[in-house]
Design an enzyme around this catalytic site. Structure first.
Site, PDB file in Angstrom:
ATOM      1  N   CYS A  35      40.118  19.152  80.658  1.00 49.65           N
ATOM      2  CA  CYS A  35      39.308  18.770  79.525  1.00 49.65           C
ATOM      3  C   CYS A  35      37.936  18.628  80.249  1.00 49.65           C
ATOM      4  CB  CYS A  35      39.755  17.319  78.922  1.00 49.65           C
ATOM      5  SG  CYS A  35      39.025  17.090  77.576  1.00 49.65           S
ATOM      6  N   HIS A  92      45.810  18.410  77.232  1.00 41.98           N
ATOM      7  CA  HIS A  92      46.081  17.430  78.243  1.00 41.98           C
ATOM      8  C   HIS A  92      47.480  17.150  78.722  1.00 41.98           C
ATOM      9  CE1 HIS A  92      42.259  14.817  78.215  1.00 41.98           C
ATOM     10  NE2 HIS A  92      42.117  15.397  77.226  1.00 41.98           N
TER      11      HIS A  92
END
Lengths: 732, 222
Positions: free
Chosen positions: B91, B199
């Site tokens: 991310c 994630h």
């Protein structure tokens, strides 16, 4: 003695000080205040800081219990969750700023409530909210909703605390006065909780965090007045948030708390430096000297008036043990935060401000805090209304009615909202808005325990009967937690009402508080923190009375938690509880008949408690696989939600000997739908038999349609479409 | 298998998935995890994995990750990249890797102009990288995304090279943010640096909704 100056009646009125209140100031000072002193009285005596209209009624709330470590009166409430761990939580409004500047208003609402929680030593682990907007047709609604959601997300996502649940509702009464209520839940160790009390004489007062600017001056006063046509011009009083700074502040504060140098600590929230310093001193009967030239400022030529009234965000004030300042300083330097010793505590009981070598303020602290005015405002009881029977709704196409309710703004899926919130950061979210659970579940880090969190309010009930409506909010919060298998422990409240100087509005406040208090008492679900937001009116139009409850519960092992999804073909559906023929103040009455009158459902609190006990024990014994309480839209919407969550059909019977419209849509309380696997039937029946509660087998999961007797048949995909499409289409 | 594998998670002041990464690594492979403050100037030569976590490294009020690429620790990240240490940016970490030049392309504001947090199904396009070998019999992975700037962009030449050299590791099945070629994760030419927008640090155990992310860490220990 500070220089005084002649204050005009206009200046006094602009500060929200009533003539009789000004007389009290004159009496307490023995002289006229100067402008700075008037400003300090003004913010401390604002409704927002002093609770002057609500205090005598708030004392009716039960605030203690075996799990309560700290009730109302501190920055947030604290409950014991076992194993030396505490849960710290509170909800607070940021209504007026969010109407004026939705992004920053909502963002700083989230920031402010997080500070209330980490100020006490807790790491924030979850955010929740309750937001309310005007009717969709109103020209401002779309813009305000987009801005508020973006602000809530923008702040929480960046700080890195998951936003796990909330409610989003619409009503024309909020056209000129939206509601943004934010809740934060944190975790701490029971022996590492920090308070605003505990300061001693002669201790240094340290400031850390952001610099002080001119933003937010008079925010607390603004939050305590009606809106008028010029309200949009109040934009400079809205604070600007910096979530990155908040993240640094959390880490730095929690690191400071690992040392042993704090006597008392408080964040600078509403009324900023004034309220934080006055409240910490006031709690111990101390005095305070602040050297205003040492306050870190963002702009040049700031006056003490501006510094004391600024509501710049992300600032903390701590009173340290003498000689420990260097420890705090080193930590703040590591995190690149401003830090300054700006004063010390004294034994005088007075607030003394020094600036440019002069004393510019010298006033007693007592009347500012513990001893502030409080009013027993006149109130009238809201007149009771009769029930509305099913027959009054006439002939209804039940299938179309269910689709209409599923697509109405209050019920429509809020996916468009919660997909903008990070729900998973911290990797302990077990169930958030995207999962079919009546309360969010957040694991207590590193354990098998989980917190259950929910926010609730049904304003249309409170409008028609504040007392029953107040009871219902607490009961619904309680049921939502029960449905997950958790034990409800305590609540925070956020009481949003109109102008308390109107006896009808004051009657709503008193009735709702008394109803909530009664429910909290019977359900043993005490209030540990809260916030009151009054004067939610624009041009004389008050909002619906909206006392929001944020509930917290605990489950010892999250593996035992359930939601209302995961249903497969053949599973059996049961209804616990009795349905009565009253559609007063229901969603169906409003959406199908355009009426909002009638007596809301009555809440039988002992019955709620008995029913909840049964459901809890069924979940604990693993007898049921899904559970959902009935609320808005009643039995029909409850079944629709079960179908949509598992993408399955249910073949159901009508529950009772009541007219079909009532059977489907009445919002009778203390009712749950529970689902069991057919293999469990014997164990389930045995467990329920002893309870004496009304239980009826409703039907079984099968096919792809919700079929209720011969009155309606709807495909689950059509229901999902109705439910999912409204908000994205509205927002475009 | 190096059961004593040593890893480091870089902590920028606005990182907010640093702890998640630590727990994910510990849970997935039991490795030792050191938390390294971004002002440090030395990373151990013994490291077997460096993770750049999600968050908002320095607030990211400028271009995401731009300031983090100037943090003191960055020189050490570059040194390790060159010597072949596996480096994973998740991310915000992916954004940092694009800013410090270890990966090509950049991450733009989402096409919707809104932050998006949702479950995504990923195709594991290349199961031959050091981060993806454990996906050999598991070619669809479910994780969550949570980003405002996850929209992968590169010019045609770079995209052709990434695809041609089989350096796109993960693709979205339902693109949540407008990324070109549905790209969710890419690898550098040397094969030791991966940037991934979803994630794995929120998908390492069933109770979190998915444990598919654990396979990334398990790939590294063979």
């Amino acid at each position: 003695m500070p220089v005084t100056e002649q204050l005009t009646p206009e200046t006094i009125a602009q500060h929200g000080i009533k003539p009789d209140e000004y007389q009290v100031i004159l009496n307490r000072l023995g002289r006229a205040p100067n402008l700075l002193e008037l400003g300090i009285f003004s913010v401390m005596w604002s409704e927002h800081c002093s609770y002057k209209s609500s205090r005598i009624h708030l004392s009716k709330f039960p605030t203690s219990g075996p799990a309560v470590i700290q009730g109302p009166g501190e920055n947030a409430g604290v409950i014991d969750i076992g194993d030396g761990q505490a849960c710290i939580f509170k909800m607070e409004s940021h209504n007026h700023p969010s109407f004026i500047e939705p992004y920053q208003g909502a963002a700083t609402g989230v920031g402010g409530i997080m500070r209330d929680v980490f100020t006490m030593g807790a790491r924030p682990v979850a955010l929740a909210n309750a937001i309310r907007f005007g009717e969709p047709e109103n020209a401002n609604t779309k813009r305000l909703l987009a801005g508020v959601v973006s602000g809530i997300g923008g702040y929480g996502n960046c700080v890195g605390v998951p936003t796990v649940c909330g409610e989003t509702n619409f009503d024309k009464s909020y056209n000129g006065n939206i509601l943004v209520n934010a809740m934060c839940v944190g975790l701490a160790e029971t022996d590492k909780i920090f308070y605003s009390r505990g300061a001693k004489i002669g201790s240094p007062i340290v400031y850390f965090g952001s610099k002080t600017g001119r933003d937010g001056i008079h925010g607390a006063t603004m939050a305590s007045a009606d809106f008028d046509e010029g309200s949009e011009e109040k934009r400079p009083t809205v604070q600007v948030g910096d979530p990155f700074m908040e993240k640094l502040l959390i880490e730095a504060t929690l690191e400071l708390m690992q040392t042993d140098c704090i006597e008392a600590i408080q964040d600078m929230g509403a009324a900023g430096l004034t309220s934080s310093s006055v409240e910490m001193a006031g709690k111990e009967g101390l005095g305070i000297v602040l050297k205003m030239n040492d306050v870190p400022v963002r702009e040049t030529h700031m006056t003490p008036y501006e510094m004391m009234l600024s509501e710049s965000q992300e600032r903390m004030l701590a009173i340290l043990k003498p000689g420990e300042e260097h420890i705090a300083q080193a930590i703040m330097e590591k995190w690149d935060l401003d830090y300054a010793v700006i004063g010390y505590t004294t034994d005088t009981g007075r607030l003394v401000l020094e600036f440019d070598g002069e004393i510019v303020c010298d006033i007693p602290i007592g009347p500012l805090s513990e001893d502030a005015p409080k009013y027993d405002r006149p109130w009238v009881k809201t007149p009771p209304q009769p029930p509305v029977h099913a027959a009054e709704l006439g002939d209804i196409d039940f299938g179309q009615a269910v689709l209409k309710l599923l697509a109405c703004p209050d019920i429509a899926s809020k996916r468009w909202v919660w997909e903008q919130y990070d729900r998973h950061v911290m990797a302990d979210t077990l169930a958030a808005s995207d999962k079919p659970f009546d309360a969010a579940l957040v694991r207590v880090h590193g354990t098998n325990k989980a917190l259950a969190i929910t926010t609730d309010c049904t304003p249309r009930y409170v409008l028609n009967d504040p007392y029953e409506g107040g009871k219902q909010i607490v009961a619904e919060s309680y049921r939502n937690i029960i449905c997950t298998g958790a034990k409800p422990i305590a609540i925070t409240d956020n009481l949003n009402f109109g102008n308390p100087e109107k006896p009808e509005t004051m009657g709503q406040i008193v009735g709702a508080i008394e109803g909530m208090a009664e429910a909290c008492r019977i359900l043993e679900y005490p209030v540990v923190s809260g916030n009151v937001s009054l004067y939610n009116e624009t041009m004389g139009q008050a909002i619906l009375p909206t006392p929001v409850v944020g509930g917290v519960g605990l489950i010892g092992d999250y593996h035992n938690a359930i939601g209302y999804g995961g249903i497969v073909d053949g599973d059996l559906v049961f209804l616990i509880g009795e349905t009565t023929d009253n559609l007063g103040a229901t969603l169906a009455l409003r959406e199908l008949s355009g009426r909002s009158d009638g007596a809301p459902p009555r809440v039988d609190l002992p019955l709620e408690k008995r029913t909840a006990a049964l459901v809890s024990s069924l979940i604990a014994q693993r007898q049921i696989k899904a559970c959902h309480d009935l609320s808005n839209g009643g039995f029909a919407l409850g079944l629709a939600k079960l179908c949509m969550a598992s993408n399955i059909g249910i073949d159901a019977q009508l529950p009772e000997n009541v007219p079909t419209t009532a059977a489907l849509f009445a919002e009778t309380q203390a009712r749950y739908l529970v689902v069991i696997s057919p293999d469990n039937l014997d164990g389930f029946n045995a467990a329920v038999a002893q309870s004496g509660l009304l239980l009826r087998e409703i039907g079984a999961a099968s096919g792809a349609n919700l079929v209720i007797a011969d009155v309606l048949s709807l495909s689950t995909s059509a229901m999902r479409k109705a439910n999912e499409n409204w908000l994205p289409e509205f927002m475009g | 298998m190096p059961w004593h594998m040593k890893s480091a998670v870089i902590v920028y002041p606005g990182s907010n998935c640093d702890r998640d990464c630590k727990i994910a690594i510990e849970t997935s492979i039991g490795a030792e995890v050191a938390m390294i403050w971004h002002k440090e100037t030395k990373l151990s030569d013994e490291l077997d994995l460096i993770v750049l976590p999600g968050g908002f490294a320095h607030g990211d009020y400028l271009r995401c990750g731009a300031m983090a690429a100037l943090s003191p620790i960055n020189a050490e990240i570059m040194r390790h990249a060159k010597r072949g240490t596996p480096i994973l940016g998740i991310c915000n970490g992916f954004q940092v890797l694009c800013e410090n030049g270890l990966l090509e392309g950049t991450l733009l504001r989402n096409a919707s102009l809104k932050y998006v947090c949702k479950d995504v199904d990923l195709d594991v396009v290349n199961t031959d990288t050091i981060f993806t070998t454990a996906y050999k019999d598991h070619e669809i992975a479910t994780m969550t995304v949570g980003n405002g700037e996850g929209n992968y962009f590169a010019d045609a030449e770079v995209l052709a090279r990434l695809e041609g050299e089989n350096r796109v590791a993960f693709k979205y099945r339902n693109n949540p943010n407008g990324s070109m070629h549905d790209i969710a994760g890419i690898i550098n030419k040397q094969g030791n640096v991966m940037g991934l927008m979803p994630h794995p640090d929120r998908a390492f155990a069933k109770e979190l909704g998915s444990d598919d992310g654990a396979l990334i860490f398990q790939s590294l220990v063979g």
